[in-house]
Scaffold this motif. Structure first.
Motif, PDB file in Angstrom:
ATOM      1  N   ARG A  71       0.833  -1.205   0.000  1.00  0.00           N
ATOM      2  CA  ARG A  71       0.000   0.000   0.000  1.00  0.00           C
ATOM      3  C   ARG A  71       0.868   1.257   0.000  1.00  0.00           C
ATOM      4  NH1 ARG A  71      -2.420   2.660   4.513  1.00  0.00           N
ATOM      5  NH2 ARG A  71      -1.858   0.868   5.788  1.00  0.00           N
ATOM      6  N   PHE A  72       1.892   1.301   0.863  1.00  0.00           N
ATOM      7  CA  PHE A  72       2.738   2.491   0.917  1.00  0.00           C
ATOM      8  C   PHE A  72       3.638   2.614  -0.305  1.00  0.00           C
ATOM      9  CE2 PHE A  72       1.382   2.758   5.329  1.00  0.00           C
ATOM     10  CZ  PHE A  72       1.178   4.130   5.425  1.00  0.00           C
ATOM     11  N   LEU A  73       4.062   1.503  -0.867  1.00  0.00           N
ATOM     12  CA  LEU A  73       4.838   1.578  -2.112  1.00  0.00           C
ATOM     13  C   LEU A  73       3.989   2.152  -3.241  1.00  0.00           C
ATOM     14  CD1 LEU A  73       6.753  -1.827  -2.020  1.00  0.00           C
ATOM     15  CD2 LEU A  73       7.763   0.459  -1.914  1.00  0.00           C
ATOM     16  N   LEU A  74       2.758   1.693  -3.351  1.00  0.00           N
ATOM     17  CA  LEU A  74       1.876   2.204  -4.403  1.00  0.00           C
ATOM     18  C   LEU A  74       1.480   3.661  -4.147  1.00  0.00           C
ATOM     19  CD1 LEU A  74      -0.361  -0.936  -5.009  1.00  0.00           C
ATOM     20  CD2 LEU A  74       1.595  -0.132  -6.364  1.00  0.00           C
ATOM     21  N   MET A  75       1.250   4.016  -2.881  1.00  0.00           N
ATOM     22  CA  MET A  75       0.932   5.405  -2.535  1.00  0.00           C
ATOM     23  C   MET A  75       2.064   6.347  -2.928  1.00  0.00           C
ATOM     24  SD  MET A  75      -0.900   5.028   1.223  1.00  0.00           S
ATOM     25  CE  MET A  75      -0.449   6.677   1.711  1.00  0.00           C
ATOM     26  N   SER A  76       3.287   5.876  -2.812  1.00  0.00           N
ATOM     27  CA  SER A  76       4.437   6.738  -3.122  1.00  0.00           C
ATOM     28  C   SER A  76       4.467   7.138  -4.594  1.00  0.00           C
ATOM     29  CB  SER A  76       5.746   6.043  -2.735  1.00  0.00           C
ATOM     30  OG  SER A  76       6.046   4.991  -3.638  1.00  0.00           O
ATOM     31  N   GLN A  77       3.775   6.387  -5.433  1.00  0.00           N
ATOM     32  CA  GLN A  77       3.746   6.693  -6.861  1.00  0.00           C
ATOM     33  C   GLN A  77       2.695   7.735  -7.222  1.00  0.00           C
ATOM     34  OE1 GLN A  77       3.228   2.931  -8.835  1.00  0.00           O
ATOM     35  NE2 GLN A  77       5.073   2.071  -7.928  1.00  0.00           N
ATOM     36  N   THR A  78       1.732   7.968  -6.325  1.00  0.00           N
ATOM     37  CA  THR A  78       0.642   8.881  -6.661  1.00  0.00           C
ATOM     38  C   THR A  78       0.565  10.102  -5.750  1.00  0.00           C
ATOM     39  OG1 THR A  78      -0.902   7.623  -5.289  1.00  0.00           O
ATOM     40  CG2 THR A  78      -0.767   7.016  -7.617  1.00  0.00           C
ATOM     41  N   MET A  79       1.274  10.078  -4.624  1.00  0.00           N
ATOM     42  CA  MET A  79       1.231  11.191  -3.673  1.00  0.00           C
ATOM     43  C   MET A  79       2.516  11.993  -3.754  1.00  0.00           C
ATOM     44  SD  MET A  79      -0.194   9.302  -0.244  1.00  0.00           S
ATOM     45  CE  MET A  79      -0.477  10.792   0.699  1.00  0.00           C
ATOM     46  N   GLY A  80       2.430  13.233  -3.337  1.00  0.00           N
ATOM     47  CA  GLY A  80       3.642  14.016  -3.185  1.00  0.00           C
ATOM     48  C   GLY A  80       4.456  13.458  -2.025  1.00  0.00           C
ATOM     49  N   GLU A  81       5.741  13.707  -2.044  1.00  0.00           N
ATOM     50  CA  GLU A  81       6.626  13.148  -1.022  1.00  0.00           C
ATOM     51  C   GLU A  81       6.241  13.581   0.388  1.00  0.00           C
ATOM     52  OE1 GLU A  81      11.362  12.972   0.193  1.00  0.00           O
ATOM     53  OE2 GLU A  81      10.781  13.843  -1.729  1.00  0.00           O
ATOM     54  N   THR A  82       5.925  14.863   0.582  1.00  0.00           N
ATOM     55  CA  THR A  82       5.572  15.364   1.916  1.00  0.00           C
ATOM     56  C   THR A  82       4.302  14.688   2.434  1.00  0.00           C
ATOM     57  OG1 THR A  82       6.608  17.487   1.430  1.00  0.00           O
ATOM     58  CG2 THR A  82       5.059  17.427   3.268  1.00  0.00           C
ATOM     59  N   SER A  83       3.284  14.590   1.590  1.00  0.00           N
ATOM     60  CA  SER A  83       2.033  13.931   1.996  1.00  0.00           C
ATOM     61  C   SER A  83       2.269  12.460   2.301  1.00  0.00           C
ATOM     62  CB  SER A  83       0.983  14.056   0.892  1.00  0.00           C
ATOM     63  OG  SER A  83       0.668  15.396   0.665  1.00  0.00           O
ATOM     64  N   TRP A  84       3.093  11.810   1.485  1.00  0.00           N
ATOM     65  CA  TRP A  84       3.380  10.391   1.681  1.00  0.00           C
ATOM     66  C   TRP A  84       4.100  10.167   3.012  1.00  0.00           C
ATOM     67  CZ3 TRP A  84       7.871   7.425   2.043  1.00  0.00           C
ATOM     68  CH2 TRP A  84       7.684   6.043   1.945  1.00  0.00           C
ATOM     69  N   VAL A  85       5.089  10.996   3.302  1.00  0.00           N
ATOM     70  CA  VAL A  85       5.836  10.863   4.563  1.00  0.00           C
ATOM     71  C   VAL A  85       4.910  11.106   5.752  1.00  0.00           C
ATOM     72  CG1 VAL A  85       7.675  11.881   5.972  1.00  0.00           C
ATOM     73  CG2 VAL A  85       8.104  11.363   3.573  1.00  0.00           C
ATOM     74  N   LYS A  86       4.027  12.094   5.663  1.00  0.00           N
ATOM     75  CA  LYS A  86       3.073  12.348   6.748  1.00  0.00           C
ATOM     76  C   LYS A  86       2.168  11.143   6.968  1.00  0.00           C
ATOM     77  CE  LYS A  86       2.795  17.359   6.506  1.00  0.00           C
ATOM     78  NZ  LYS A  86       1.930  18.518   6.211  1.00  0.00           N
ATOM     79  N   ALA A  87       1.663  10.534   5.888  1.00  0.00           N
ATOM     80  CA  ALA A  87       0.803   9.354   6.001  1.00  0.00           C
ATOM     81  C   ALA A  87       1.565   8.186   6.612  1.00  0.00           C
ATOM     82  CB  ALA A  87       0.244   8.972   4.626  1.00  0.00           C
ATOM     83  N   LEU A  88       2.801   8.014   6.203  1.00  0.00           N
ATOM     84  CA  LEU A  88       3.636   6.940   6.748  1.00  0.00           C
ATOM     85  C   LEU A  88       3.897   7.145   8.236  1.00  0.00           C
ATOM     86  CD1 LEU A  88       5.415   4.428   6.359  1.00  0.00           C
ATOM     87  CD2 LEU A  88       7.264   5.971   5.682  1.00  0.00           C
TER      88      LEU A  88
END
Length: 99
Positions: A71-88
């Motif tokens: 899920r997080f690998l796939l999210m990293s392809q569609t989200m901006g880096e800052t948003s992805w890091v916050k979600a993680l």
């Protein structure tokens, strides 16, 4: 002569051909865990008695279930880096609070 131990984890990302033939090499090296990402499929392998068996959770990162990693690998392809890091970070806080 000192021999360094093998790493705890190998990660294979397949874009054009299969890496499954490499599992025998990793097993000979004593690599305890291999992750293989093939398009949108993530497979985690654990070395057991000189052979790899599919597993659902990582031994190197025990908080991580295969579905969470994917899920997080796939999210990293569609989200901006800052948003992805916050979600993680939020996910990790929740997991650690429940542990």
């Amino acid at each position: 002569m000192r021999v360094d131990p093998s790493p705890d984890l190998a990660i294979e990302v397949d874009y054009t051909h299969s890496s499954l033939n490499r599992l025998a090499i990793y097993a000979a090296l004593g690599m305890p865990e291999v992750w293989r990402l093939d398009e949108q499929t993530l497979t985690l392998y654990r070395l057991v008695d000189r052979d790899y068996q599919v597993q659902e959770t990582s031994i190197a990162l025990p908080l991580w279930h295969r579905d969470d990693l994917l899920r997080f690998l796939l999210m990293s392809q569609t989200m901006g880096e800052t948003s992805w890091v916050k979600a993680l970070r939020q996910w990790l806080r929740e997991r650690l609070a429940g542990a």
